[in-house]
Design a protein around this motif. Sequence first.
Motif, PDB file in Angstrom:
ATOM      1  N   ALA A   1       0.722  -1.137  -0.178  1.00 36.51           N
ATOM      2  CA  ALA A   1      -0.048  -0.094  -0.024  1.00 36.51           C
ATOM      3  C   ALA A   1       0.908   1.217  -0.045  1.00 36.51           C
ATOM      4  O   ALA A   1       0.569   2.323  -0.812  1.00 36.51           O
ATOM      5  N   CYS A   2       1.795   1.053   0.629  1.00 36.99           N
ATOM      6  CA  CYS A   2       2.808   2.527   0.764  1.00 36.99           C
ATOM      7  C   CYS A   2       3.393   2.832  -0.493  1.00 36.99           C
ATOM      8  O   CYS A   2       3.315   3.738  -0.911  1.00 36.99           O
ATOM      9  N   LYS A   3       3.766   1.762  -1.355  1.00 32.08           N
ATOM     10  CA  LYS A   3       4.161   1.973  -2.753  1.00 32.08           C
ATOM     11  C   LYS A   3       3.272   2.439  -3.561  1.00 32.08           C
ATOM     12  O   LYS A   3       3.378   3.455  -4.404  1.00 32.08           O
ATOM     13  N   PHE A   4       2.119   1.656  -3.491  1.00 31.35           N
ATOM     14  CA  PHE A   4       0.783   2.364  -4.496  1.00 31.35           C
ATOM     15  C   PHE A   4       0.533   3.767  -3.925  1.00 31.35           C
ATOM     16  O   PHE A   4       0.214   4.726  -4.602  1.00 31.35           O
ATOM     17  N   LEU A   5       0.479   4.149  -2.804  1.00 33.04           N
ATOM     18  CA  LEU A   5       0.121   5.456  -2.445  1.00 33.04           C
ATOM     19  C   LEU A   5       0.994   6.447  -2.767  1.00 33.04           C
ATOM     20  O   LEU A   5       0.532   7.698  -3.339  1.00 33.04           O
ATOM     21  N   ILE A   6       2.282   6.334  -2.629  1.00 31.16           N
ATOM     22  CA  ILE A   6       3.178   7.559  -3.255  1.00 31.16           C
ATOM     23  C   ILE A   6       3.359   7.531  -4.838  1.00 31.16           C
ATOM     24  O   ILE A   6       3.203   8.561  -5.354  1.00 31.16           O
ATOM     25  N   ASP A   7       2.968   6.283  -5.414  1.00 33.54           N
ATOM     26  CA  ASP A   7       3.009   6.450  -6.995  1.00 33.54           C
ATOM     27  C   ASP A   7       1.668   7.155  -7.357  1.00 33.54           C
ATOM     28  O   ASP A   7       1.665   7.667  -8.187  1.00 33.54           O
ATOM     29  N   GLU A   8       0.549   6.785  -6.594  1.00 31.87           N
ATOM     30  CA  GLU A   8      -0.790   7.600  -6.825  1.00 31.87           C
ATOM     31  C   GLU A   8      -0.583   9.115  -6.932  1.00 31.87           C
ATOM     32  O   GLU A   8      -1.127   9.796  -7.482  1.00 31.87           O
ATOM     33  N   ILE A   9       0.079   9.228  -5.486  1.00 38.15           N
ATOM     34  CA  ILE A   9       0.298  10.825  -5.236  1.00 38.15           C
ATOM     35  C   ILE A   9       0.811  11.621  -6.422  1.00 38.15           C
ATOM     36  O   ILE A   9       0.443  12.645  -7.052  1.00 38.15           O
ATOM     37  N   LYS A  10       1.771  10.862  -6.976  1.00 41.30           N
ATOM     38  CA  LYS A  10       2.798  11.476  -7.987  1.00 41.30           C
ATOM     39  C   LYS A  10       1.989  11.479  -9.371  1.00 41.30           C
ATOM     40  O   LYS A  10       2.263  12.096 -10.320  1.00 41.30           O
ATOM     41  N   ALA A  11       1.243  10.532  -9.402  1.00 41.83           N
ATOM     42  CA  ALA A  11       0.378  10.453 -10.797  1.00 41.83           C
ATOM     43  C   ALA A  11      -0.829  11.544 -10.832  1.00 41.83           C
ATOM     44  O   ALA A  11      -1.339  11.780 -11.977  1.00 41.83           O
ATOM     45  N   ARG A  12      -1.538  11.706  -9.825  1.00 35.90           N
ATOM     46  CA  ARG A  12      -2.786  12.443  -9.708  1.00 35.90           C
ATOM     47  C   ARG A  12      -3.210  13.498  -8.797  1.00 35.90           C
ATOM     48  O   ARG A  12      -4.293  14.232  -8.954  1.00 35.90           O
ATOM     49  N   VAL A  13      -2.372  13.959  -7.773  1.00 40.20           N
ATOM     50  CA  VAL A  13      -2.898  14.814  -7.174  1.00 40.20           C
ATOM     51  C   VAL A  13      -2.047  15.902  -7.573  1.00 40.20           C
ATOM     52  O   VAL A  13      -0.712  16.210  -7.839  1.00 40.20           O
ATOM     53  N   PRO A  14      -3.052  17.141  -7.738  1.00 37.58           N
ATOM     54  CA  PRO A  14      -2.575  18.498  -8.274  1.00 37.58           C
ATOM     55  C   PRO A  14      -1.771  19.410  -7.370  1.00 37.58           C
ATOM     56  O   PRO A  14      -2.183  20.101  -6.755  1.00 37.58           O
ATOM     57  N   ILE A  15      -0.339  18.847  -7.370  1.00 35.62           N
ATOM     58  CA  ILE A  15       0.627  19.699  -6.643  1.00 35.62           C
ATOM     59  C   ILE A  15       1.843  19.944  -7.480  1.00 35.62           C
ATOM     60  O   ILE A  15       2.009  18.848  -8.457  1.00 35.62           O
ATOM     61  N   TRP A  16       2.236  20.992  -7.869  1.00 37.61           N
ATOM     62  CA  TRP A  16       3.301  21.258  -8.683  1.00 37.61           C
ATOM     63  C   TRP A  16       4.724  21.814  -7.915  1.00 37.61           C
ATOM     64  O   TRP A  16       4.616  22.372  -6.769  1.00 37.61           O
ATOM     65  N   LYS A  17       5.655  21.515  -8.400  1.00 34.47           N
ATOM     66  CA  LYS A  17       7.324  21.890  -7.686  1.00 34.47           C
ATOM     67  C   LYS A  17       8.081  22.548  -8.861  1.00 34.47           C
ATOM     68  O   LYS A  17       8.133  22.311  -9.889  1.00 34.47           O
ATOM     69  N   LYS A  18       8.390  23.474  -8.521  1.00 31.72           N
ATOM     70  CA  LYS A  18       9.508  24.462  -9.230  1.00 31.72           C
ATOM     71  C   LYS A  18      10.468  24.185  -8.685  1.00 31.72           C
ATOM     72  O   LYS A  18      10.910  24.596  -7.434  1.00 31.72           O
ATOM     73  N   GLU A  19      11.775  23.935  -9.473  1.00 31.19           N
ATOM     74  CA  GLU A  19      13.226  23.917  -9.169  1.00 31.19           C
ATOM     75  C   GLU A  19      13.721  25.135  -9.440  1.00 31.19           C
ATOM     76  O   GLU A  19      13.797  25.665 -10.512  1.00 31.19           O
ATOM     77  N   VAL A  20      14.734  25.902  -8.441  1.00 29.43           N
ATOM     78  CA  VAL A  20      15.142  27.307  -8.797  1.00 29.43           C
ATOM     79  C   VAL A  20      16.637  26.915  -8.708  1.00 29.43           C
ATOM     80  O   VAL A  20      17.173  26.552  -7.773  1.00 29.43           O
ATOM     81  N   TYR A  21      17.347  27.264 -10.153  1.00 27.69           N
ATOM     82  CA  TYR A  21      18.752  27.008  -9.939  1.00 27.69           C
ATOM     83  C   TYR A  21      19.505  28.359 -10.095  1.00 27.69           C
ATOM     84  O   TYR A  21      18.677  29.365 -10.132  1.00 27.69           O
TER      85      TYR A  21
END
Lengths: 225, 110
Positions: free
Chosen positions: A114-134
Motif C-alpha cells: 500500500a505504501c508504494k501504491f500510495l506514493i505512486d498515485e500521489i505522484k500521478a494524480r494529486v494536483p501539486i506542482w514543484k518548481k526547481e530554482v537554479y
Amino acid sequence: MSTPEGEDLVEIIEDAPLDLTKYINHVRNPSSGAIATFSGTTRDSFNGKRVLELRYEAYIPMAIRELRSICSSARSKWKIKSIALAHRLGVVPVGEDSVFVAASSVHRIDALNACKFLIDEIKARVPIWKKEVYENGEVWKENSEFFLKKFGLSEEAKACDGSEKPGFEKLGFGDGGLGDDNGQLGLDEGGGNPNYGRSSCCRHKERVSSGMENGKEDDKERENM
Amino acid sequence: MEDITMTTDKETQEREIKDEKGKLKSLPSIEIKVLFFARARDLTGFTNTVVSVKPGCTTLDCVAELFSKFPSLREIKDSMALALNKEYAPGNTILNNGDELAIIPPISGG
C-alpha cells in the motif's frame, strides 16, 4: 499513542516542516503488526545543476479530495488498518521532507504494498506542482507518473495505434473511475478536438521512455527560463 | 496576479434559437470560472479568469476559447489535464453555469 482504526489522515501543510512522528503515531494501533512509511526529500541537484530552492504549490481543495480518494483505493486493494498522507507546500529547503506516507496493517506485506501504491498515485494524480530554482533559471518539474496515468501509457507501450497501451491497470496500479471510462485523466486523444491527436501520444511515450532509460524515474523537465 | 473577466460582444454572448412556435428567442451564455496553476499561470499571467460560453459547450470548447484568449497556453495543450469542479474530467464533459474548470499542467508532487 494510538488512533482508532479506519481513520485516515490527509494533510496539506503550508510553510512548515512535516511532523513525521505525528503521522506514524496516527497509523500506530494495537492490532497492527506493521507500519510502512515513505519520505520524499528534496535533492540538491538535477542533471548536474545546483538546486537553490524548491517551491511547491497545490490546487488544495482538489488535492485533499484526491488524497482521500487514493486512501480509499488503497483500502480496496489491501487489508489496511490506517493511512496518513501529508504533503508540504511553499519553499522546502534542500534535504527536508516534502511528502510523507504511512500505512499500517496486521502483516507487513499489505502495508508495504500500500505504501508504494500510495506514493505512486500521489505522484500521478494529486494536483501539486514543484518548481526547481537554479542559479541560472527555474523549471516546473513533471512527474512521469502523471503521463502514464493521463495517456494510459507505460514504458512497455509499443504502438500509438491504440493496440498496445497498457496503463496503470496492467501495471497493477489501476483504480478505475478517474476522468473517463478508461480510468485515465481527461484530455486523452480522441476527445473530439483536432488539437489532441495521436502525435501527443507518441511524443509522451518517447519522453517517458527516454526518462526511464536515463534512470530519472520521476523527473521530466520542461525548460521554463 | 489579478483577476480578469473576459467579456465578448453581446452578439456572441447570446445565441438565437427558435422555440416551438418558430419564434426567435435568445439563450444567455453561461459563465465558467477557470483556474490556472503553475506553468499555466506563468503562460497566461493570471491565476484565474471567467469565460462566457454557450450552453451545451464542453470542457474542450472552453479550452479552445482559452487558447484564443491566451495563445501561449497552447504550449501545454498536449500535456495538460482538466479538472471540473475539483475532479479530473474528460474533454467532452458538458459545462454548466458556475462550473469551476482548472487547467492542470503536468503535476510534480512528491
